[in-house]
Write a protein that holds these residues in place. Structure first.
Motif, PDB file in Angstrom:
ATOM      1  N   UNK A 238     -30.358 -26.871  24.809  1.00 19.25           N
ATOM      2  CA  UNK A 238     -29.506 -26.252  25.166  1.00 19.25           C
ATOM      3  C   UNK A 238     -28.221 -26.521  24.105  1.00 19.25           C
ATOM      4  N   UNK A 239     -27.767 -25.467  23.394  1.00 15.49           N
ATOM      5  CA  UNK A 239     -26.584 -25.539  22.489  1.00 15.49           C
ATOM      6  C   UNK A 239     -25.334 -25.690  22.785  1.00 15.49           C
ATOM      7  N   UNK A 240     -24.730 -26.678  22.440  1.00 19.10           N
ATOM      8  CA  UNK A 240     -23.080 -26.872  23.086  1.00 19.10           C
ATOM      9  C   UNK A 240     -22.236 -27.213  21.542  1.00 19.10           C
ATOM     10  N   UNK A 241     -20.948 -26.831  21.982  1.00 15.99           N
ATOM     11  CA  UNK A 241     -20.090 -26.834  20.969  1.00 15.99           C
ATOM     12  C   UNK A 241     -19.683 -28.078  20.391  1.00 15.99           C
ATOM     13  N   UNK A 242     -19.608 -29.273  21.365  1.00 18.45           N
ATOM     14  CA  UNK A 242     -18.710 -30.534  21.245  1.00 18.45           C
ATOM     15  C   UNK A 242     -19.146 -31.282  22.018  1.00 18.45           C
ATOM     16  N   UNK A 243     -18.783 -32.858  21.989  1.00 18.17           N
ATOM     17  CA  UNK A 243     -19.116 -33.862  23.099  1.00 18.17           C
ATOM     18  C   UNK A 243     -18.707 -33.373  24.410  1.00 18.17           C
ATOM     19  N   UNK A 244     -17.422 -33.058  24.541  1.00 18.57           N
ATOM     20  CA  UNK A 244     -16.991 -32.490  26.075  1.00 18.57           C
ATOM     21  C   UNK A 244     -17.852 -31.449  26.575  1.00 18.57           C
ATOM     22  N   UNK A 245     -18.068 -30.337  25.796  1.00 14.63           N
ATOM     23  CA  UNK A 245     -19.103 -29.342  26.430  1.00 14.63           C
ATOM     24  C   UNK A 245     -20.423 -29.937  26.687  1.00 14.63           C
ATOM     25  N   UNK A 246     -21.044 -30.875  25.994  1.00 16.27           N
ATOM     26  CA  UNK A 246     -22.133 -31.637  26.444  1.00 16.27           C
ATOM     27  C   UNK A 246     -22.347 -32.281  27.404  1.00 16.27           C
ATOM     28  N   UNK A 247     -21.108 -33.052  27.886  1.00 20.04           N
ATOM     29  CA  UNK A 247     -21.251 -33.716  29.042  1.00 20.04           C
ATOM     30  C   UNK A 247     -21.071 -32.642  29.897  1.00 20.04           C
ATOM     31  N   UNK A 248     -20.242 -31.374  30.037  1.00 24.04           N
ATOM     32  CA  UNK A 248     -20.021 -30.528  30.979  1.00 24.04           C
ATOM     33  C   UNK A 248     -21.473 -29.893  31.191  1.00 24.04           C
ATOM     34  N   UNK A 249     -22.109 -29.731  30.235  1.00 20.55           N
ATOM     35  CA  UNK A 249     -23.621 -29.057  30.488  1.00 20.55           C
ATOM     36  C   UNK A 249     -24.280 -30.246  31.569  1.00 20.55           C
ATOM     37  N   UNK A 250     -24.154 -31.468  31.274  1.00 18.02           N
ATOM     38  CA  UNK A 250     -24.811 -32.274  32.255  1.00 18.02           C
ATOM     39  C   UNK A 250     -24.231 -32.187  33.775  1.00 18.02           C
ATOM     40  N   UNK A 251     -22.988 -32.128  33.729  1.00 17.98           N
ATOM     41  CA  UNK A 251     -22.156 -31.997  35.216  1.00 17.98           C
ATOM     42  C   UNK A 251     -22.540 -30.833  35.975  1.00 17.98           C
ATOM     43  N   UNK A 252     -22.775 -29.846  35.154  1.00 19.97           N
ATOM     44  CA  UNK A 252     -23.071 -28.339  35.576  1.00 19.97           C
ATOM     45  C   UNK A 252     -24.635 -28.156  35.733  1.00 19.97           C
ATOM     46  N   UNK A 253     -25.433 -29.234  35.443  1.00 20.32           N
ATOM     47  CA  UNK A 253     -26.758 -28.944  35.717  1.00 20.32           C
ATOM     48  C   UNK A 253     -27.399 -28.129  34.850  1.00 20.32           C
ATOM     49  N   UNK A 254     -26.802 -27.881  33.620  1.00 19.53           N
ATOM     50  CA  UNK A 254     -27.533 -26.868  32.698  1.00 19.53           C
ATOM     51  C   UNK A 254     -28.276 -27.720  31.656  1.00 19.53           C
ATOM     52  N   UNK A 255     -28.170 -29.115  31.619  1.00 24.29           N
ATOM     53  CA  UNK A 255     -28.858 -29.870  30.785  1.00 24.29           C
ATOM     54  C   UNK A 255     -29.277 -31.021  31.492  1.00 24.29           C
ATOM     55  N   UNK A 256     -30.436 -31.756  31.276  1.00 25.22           N
ATOM     56  CA  UNK A 256     -30.920 -32.905  31.897  1.00 25.22           C
ATOM     57  C   UNK A 256     -30.485 -34.174  30.848  1.00 25.22           C
ATOM     58  N   UNK A 257     -30.115 -34.033  29.852  1.00 28.61           N
ATOM     59  CA  UNK A 257     -29.846 -35.016  28.792  1.00 28.61           C
ATOM     60  C   UNK A 257     -28.823 -34.310  27.668  1.00 28.61           C
ATOM     61  N   UNK A 258     -28.119 -35.119  27.097  1.00 22.63           N
ATOM     62  CA  UNK A 258     -27.469 -34.895  25.861  1.00 22.63           C
ATOM     63  C   UNK A 258     -27.754 -35.915  24.838  1.00 22.63           C
ATOM     64  N   UNK A 259     -28.247 -35.214  23.582  1.00 21.37           N
ATOM     65  CA  UNK A 259     -28.639 -36.299  22.676  1.00 21.37           C
ATOM     66  C   UNK A 259     -27.521 -36.184  21.487  1.00 21.37           C
ATOM     67  N   UNK A 260     -26.892 -37.635  21.082  1.00 22.01           N
ATOM     68  CA  UNK A 260     -25.879 -37.720  20.194  1.00 22.01           C
ATOM     69  C   UNK A 260     -26.121 -39.126  19.526  1.00 22.01           C
ATOM     70  N   UNK A 261     -25.360 -39.384  18.465  1.00 20.70           N
ATOM     71  CA  UNK A 261     -25.513 -40.875  18.115  1.00 20.70           C
ATOM     72  C   UNK A 261     -24.764 -41.929  19.424  1.00 20.70           C
ATOM     73  N   UNK A 262     -25.432 -42.960  19.182  1.00 20.00           N
ATOM     74  CA  UNK A 262     -25.029 -43.869  20.379  1.00 20.00           C
ATOM     75  C   UNK A 262     -23.335 -44.020  20.268  1.00 20.00           C
TER      76      UNK A 262
END
Length: 295
Positions: A189-213
């Motif tokens: 799932x392609x997202x624009x930034x960190x915030x939209x990655x977390x929004x994808x989790x909240x909206x159940x559009x993604x099960x996880x968001x991969x990013x540097x620790x």
């Protein structure tokens, strides 16, 4: 414009500072693309010393890079770059915010003179630029809903369950990790930034968001809605340093010499510690090693 890996207007709260079509410059003055340090025939080291500044392509992803509301360019990589450049007689670093996938093309088009943005080393990037020796070594993690209900801890977990959807940033190192592991595009799932990655989790559009620790830990400072996995043990070790055009060999050589000397000072460790990095982790790690990472 969208900033893959990070859209500064949404993730950093600096909308009032403005974004120009060709990139947004912080510092004392705005330098147009192809400014005074550009030109294939010029010697970047001599030119930067003469003009007193160097233009650097950055993101806005703490702790790697950060732009404060007053426009100050900081973060681990820019702080190290600034310190090493001062040792070279270059007093000012001017940051130009750009999407990650545009950093190398913009560098080679002379829109900026160096990249210092947590642009992790891998084979495809190392074939296009001259990286300095590593400044940081980083790990990857997953952001998941509380309790990690799908049990996503490794890349192998993603491959084993084709129903999983993983948010990644276009052009980011994490996208390359999944591609190299042959994770289907349908699971990304392609997202624009960190915030939209977390929004994808909240909206159940993604099960996880991969990013540097550390990037996820920075996001967690203002958002407690997710949890962070342990470092992904089947993702390659990665790291970054300053990246130069392949033609800027004299600057690259001089920079590496001063970087080595700077690493031996307490200030280097202080900068890394300030931004949450362990300076001992980078000891003995080489650009040659990190450039072997596939992707």
């Amino acid at each position: 414009m969208n900033l893959s890996r990070r859209n500064i207007l949404r993730s950093a709260g600096v909308a009032a500072l403005g974004v120009a079509a060709g990139g947004w410059v912080t510092g004392c003055s705005t330098v147009a693309p192809g400014g005074p340090a550009s030109g294939a025939a010029s010697n970047l080291l001599d030119t930067a010393k003469e003009q007193g500044f160097i233009r650097v392509g950055i993101a806005n992803e703490p702790p790697y890079t950060q732009v404060s509301p007053d426009g100050q360019v900081t973060g681990c990589e820019p702080d190290v770059l600034r310190a090493v450049c001062k040792r070279l007689g270059i007093d000012e670093v001017q940051g130009i915010i750009t999407p990650y996938e545009s950093m190398i093309p913009g560098l080679n088009a002379n829109r900026w003179d160096v990249i210092a943005a947590g642009l992790f080393m891998k084979q495809s990037r190392c074939s296009q630029v001259l990286y300095s020796e590593p400044v940081i070594v980083s790990t990857e993690s997953f952001a998941t809903p509380k309790g990690n209900p799908k049990g996503i801890l490794t890349v192998a977990d993603i491959i084993a369950n084709p129903t999983l959807r993983i948010a990644v940033l276009p052009g980011g190192f994490e996208e390359g990790v999944l591609k190299t592991a042959n994770v289907p595009a349908s699971q990304q799932v392609k997202v624009n930034d960190g915030r939209s990655g977390l929004e994808a989790l909240t909206a159940n559009r993604a099960d996880a968001f991969m990013l540097p620790t550390l990037s996820l830990k920075s996001l967690a400072e203002n958002d407690s809605s997710f949890e962070i996995s342990a470092p992904v043990d089947d993702a390659p070790r990665t790291g970054s340093g300053a990246a130069f055009r392949q033609s800027d060999t004299s600057f690259h050589e001089a920079y590496n010499k001063e970087l080595a000397a700077f690493k031996a000072t307490p200030e280097f460790g202080e900068i890394l510690t300030k931004w949450g990095f362990d300076p001992s982790v980078v000891e003995g790690v080489t650009t040659e090693e990190l450039c072997k990472t596939e992707g």
